[in-house]
Design a protein around this motif. Sequence first.
Motif, PDB file in Angstrom:
ATOM      1  N   ASP A   1       0.829  -1.201   0.000  1.00  0.00           N
ATOM      2  CA  ASP A   1       0.000   0.000   0.000  1.00  0.00           C
ATOM      3  C   ASP A   1       0.867   1.256   0.000  1.00  0.00           C
ATOM      4  O   ASP A   1       0.540   2.251  -0.646  1.00  0.00           O
ATOM      5  CB  ASP A   1      -0.927   0.007   1.219  1.00  0.00           C
ATOM      6  N   ASP A   2       1.966   1.191   0.733  1.00  0.00           N
ATOM      7  CA  ASP A   2       2.878   2.326   0.785  1.00  0.00           C
ATOM      8  C   ASP A   2       4.124   1.990  -0.042  1.00  0.00           C
ATOM      9  O   ASP A   2       5.173   1.647   0.499  1.00  0.00           O
ATOM     10  CB  ASP A   2       3.260   2.646   2.226  1.00  0.00           C
ATOM     11  N   SER A   3       3.985   2.079  -1.365  1.00  0.00           N
ATOM     12  CA  SER A   3       5.097   1.734  -2.247  1.00  0.00           C
ATOM     13  C   SER A   3       6.289   2.646  -2.022  1.00  0.00           C
ATOM     14  O   SER A   3       7.443   2.208  -2.090  1.00  0.00           O
ATOM     15  CB  SER A   3       4.662   1.820  -3.714  1.00  0.00           C
ATOM     16  N   GLU A   4       6.011   3.910  -1.742  1.00  0.00           N
ATOM     17  CA  GLU A   4       7.100   4.864  -1.572  1.00  0.00           C
ATOM     18  C   GLU A   4       7.983   4.488  -0.383  1.00  0.00           C
ATOM     19  O   GLU A   4       9.211   4.580  -0.460  1.00  0.00           O
ATOM     20  CB  GLU A   4       6.549   6.270  -1.391  1.00  0.00           C
ATOM     21  N   ALA A   5       7.367   4.044   0.715  1.00  0.00           N
ATOM     22  CA  ALA A   5       8.145   3.649   1.886  1.00  0.00           C
ATOM     23  C   ALA A   5       9.026   2.445   1.563  1.00  0.00           C
ATOM     24  O   ALA A   5      10.176   2.366   2.007  1.00  0.00           O
ATOM     25  CB  ALA A   5       7.210   3.338   3.050  1.00  0.00           C
ATOM     26  N   MET A   6       8.485   1.506   0.792  1.00  0.00           N
ATOM     27  CA  MET A   6       9.262   0.333   0.411  1.00  0.00           C
ATOM     28  C   MET A   6      10.449   0.722  -0.462  1.00  0.00           C
ATOM     29  O   MET A   6      11.577   0.255  -0.255  1.00  0.00           O
ATOM     30  CB  MET A   6       8.372  -0.670  -0.316  1.00  0.00           C
ATOM     31  N   ILE A   7      10.210   1.598  -1.432  1.00  0.00           N
ATOM     32  CA  ILE A   7      11.285   2.047  -2.314  1.00  0.00           C
ATOM     33  C   ILE A   7      12.376   2.744  -1.510  1.00  0.00           C
ATOM     34  O   ILE A   7      13.575   2.485  -1.686  1.00  0.00           O
ATOM     35  CB  ILE A   7      10.727   2.993  -3.398  1.00  0.00           C
ATOM     36  N   MET A   8      11.983   3.629  -0.607  1.00  0.00           N
ATOM     37  CA  MET A   8      12.959   4.354   0.205  1.00  0.00           C
ATOM     38  C   MET A   8      13.747   3.407   1.101  1.00  0.00           C
ATOM     39  O   MET A   8      14.949   3.603   1.320  1.00  0.00           O
ATOM     40  CB  MET A   8      12.257   5.427   1.040  1.00  0.00           C
ATOM     41  N   SER A   9      13.108   2.368   1.616  1.00  0.00           N
ATOM     42  CA  SER A   9      13.822   1.398   2.448  1.00  0.00           C
ATOM     43  C   SER A   9      14.909   0.696   1.656  1.00  0.00           C
ATOM     44  O   SER A   9      16.026   0.497   2.139  1.00  0.00           O
ATOM     45  CB  SER A   9      12.838   0.361   3.009  1.00  0.00           C
ATOM     46  N   VAL A  10      14.586   0.329   0.415  1.00  0.00           N
ATOM     47  CA  VAL A  10      15.576  -0.327  -0.444  1.00  0.00           C
ATOM     48  C   VAL A  10      16.728   0.625  -0.739  1.00  0.00           C
ATOM     49  O   VAL A  10      17.904   0.246  -0.673  1.00  0.00           O
ATOM     50  CB  VAL A  10      14.922  -0.814  -1.751  1.00  0.00           C
ATOM     51  N   LEU A  11      16.405   1.866  -1.049  1.00  0.00           N
ATOM     52  CA  LEU A  11      17.441   2.843  -1.391  1.00  0.00           C
ATOM     53  C   LEU A  11      18.322   3.165  -0.189  1.00  0.00           C
ATOM     54  O   LEU A  11      19.540   3.319  -0.324  1.00  0.00           O
ATOM     55  CB  LEU A  11      16.792   4.116  -1.932  1.00  0.00           C
ATOM     56  N   ARG A  12      17.735   3.266   0.986  1.00  0.00           N
ATOM     57  CA  ARG A  12      18.542   3.531   2.182  1.00  0.00           C
ATOM     58  C   ARG A  12      19.464   2.366   2.478  1.00  0.00           C
ATOM     59  O   ARG A  12      20.593   2.543   2.939  1.00  0.00           O
ATOM     60  CB  ARG A  12      17.630   3.810   3.370  1.00  0.00           C
ATOM     61  N   LEU A  13      18.976   1.153   2.245  1.00  0.00           N
ATOM     62  CA  LEU A  13      19.805  -0.029   2.453  1.00  0.00           C
ATOM     63  C   LEU A  13      21.026   0.005   1.550  1.00  0.00           C
ATOM     64  O   LEU A  13      22.124  -0.401   1.947  1.00  0.00           O
ATOM     65  CB  LEU A  13      18.990  -1.296   2.189  1.00  0.00           C
ATOM     66  N   ALA A  14      20.859   0.520   0.338  1.00  0.00           N
ATOM     67  CA  ALA A  14      21.996   0.639  -0.579  1.00  0.00           C
ATOM     68  C   ALA A  14      23.048   1.580  -0.013  1.00  0.00           C
ATOM     69  O   ALA A  14      24.245   1.411  -0.257  1.00  0.00           O
ATOM     70  CB  ALA A  14      21.524   1.138  -1.941  1.00  0.00           C
ATOM     71  N   GLY A  15      22.601   2.583   0.747  1.00  0.00           N
ATOM     72  CA  GLY A  15      23.541   3.539   1.305  1.00  0.00           C
ATOM     73  C   GLY A  15      24.224   3.072   2.569  1.00  0.00           C
ATOM     74  O   GLY A  15      25.360   3.442   2.857  1.00  0.00           O
ATOM     75  N   THR A  16      23.534   2.221   3.346  1.00  0.00           N
ATOM     76  CA  THR A  16      24.087   1.796   4.631  1.00  0.00           C
ATOM     77  C   THR A  16      24.718   0.420   4.591  1.00  0.00           C
ATOM     78  O   THR A  16      25.473   0.057   5.485  1.00  0.00           O
ATOM     79  CB  THR A  16      22.978   1.800   5.705  1.00  0.00           C
ATOM     80  N   GLY A  17      24.397  -0.365   3.563  1.00  0.00           N
ATOM     81  CA  GLY A  17      24.907  -1.728   3.495  1.00  0.00           C
ATOM     82  C   GLY A  17      23.956  -2.697   4.170  1.00  0.00           C
ATOM     83  O   GLY A  17      23.091  -2.314   4.961  1.00  0.00           O
ATOM     84  N   LEU A  18      24.101  -3.971   3.872  1.00  0.00           N
ATOM     85  CA  LEU A  18      23.249  -4.987   4.478  1.00  0.00           C
ATOM     86  C   LEU A  18      23.561  -5.117   5.963  1.00  0.00           C
ATOM     87  O   LEU A  18      24.719  -5.005   6.368  1.00  0.00           O
ATOM     88  CB  LEU A  18      23.472  -6.343   3.792  1.00  0.00           C
ATOM     89  N   PRO A  19      22.550  -5.386   6.793  1.00  0.00           N
ATOM     90  CA  PRO A  19      22.823  -5.631   8.208  1.00  0.00           C
ATOM     91  C   PRO A  19      23.759  -6.821   8.374  1.00  0.00           C
ATOM     92  O   PRO A  19      23.718  -7.776   7.597  1.00  0.00           O
ATOM     93  CB  PRO A  19      21.437  -5.936   8.791  1.00  0.00           C
ATOM     94  N   SER A  20      24.576  -6.780   9.402  1.00  0.00           N
ATOM     95  CA  SER A  20      25.545  -7.865   9.594  1.00  0.00           C
ATOM     96  C   SER A  20      24.877  -9.210   9.807  1.00  0.00           C
ATOM     97  O   SER A  20      25.435 -10.261   9.501  1.00  0.00           O
ATOM     98  CB  SER A  20      26.448  -7.544  10.792  1.00  0.00           C
ATOM     99  N   SER A  21      23.641  -9.187  10.296  1.00  0.00           N
ATOM    100  CA  SER A  21      22.952 -10.449  10.577  1.00  0.00           C
ATOM    101  C   SER A  21      22.616 -11.231   9.324  1.00  0.00           C
ATOM    102  O   SER A  21      22.363 -12.431   9.380  1.00  0.00           O
ATOM    103  CB  SER A  21      21.663 -10.183  11.352  1.00  0.00           C
TER     104      SER A  21
END
Length: 205
Positions: free
Chosen positions: A175-195
Amino acid sequence: MSSQSKPARYHHGDLRAALLRQARALLEAEGPAALSMREIARRVGVAAPSAYHHFPGLDAIAVALAEEGFAELAQRLDTAPTNDKGQLAGTGLAYVRFALDNPGLYRMMFGEGFTASSQEGQSLKQLRQRAYERVLSGLRKRLPEEEVETAALFLWSLVHGLSLLMVDGRIERPDDSEAMIMSVLRLAGTGLPSSVNPPSANDPH
């Protein structure tokens, strides 16, 4: 179907622009396979020879549409929010939004529906480069110059792949596509979690 729609009445004006408008509408409604000079001319309300006066064939229309698309994409990227640190999440979101707003055109911009040789025109290359430069300029605020090209390629691959997955319906849109897109883009900037990183060779587990 396109053969049943009524053609527009064309009056004196910019016939080239009118042909492009109808070609783009047909492209978005039915995809590249539906494009034909005769149908585009019919929708405008002129004879096919009048269309050929402005465009020698479908490839010429496809290139003009791709140029239009890259110009619009670059404009969206130019006006996307950013900051003095060169963070590009807003730019990435603007990119994906453009693809979702113009799915048929977006595919054509990257070659679907016309020959590869038609994509080699100087104008099209310059417009494509203008969009790419928007990403480069942001990265130059954050990275050493020798790392910028690789990082830009990574980010372009990410937003292009995400755009196509969403355009083609390969992933379900929340429903909130924009939030999903931003989450993916932020992950690209911070890297994958170590877990979720693969264990190292020295990890006993």
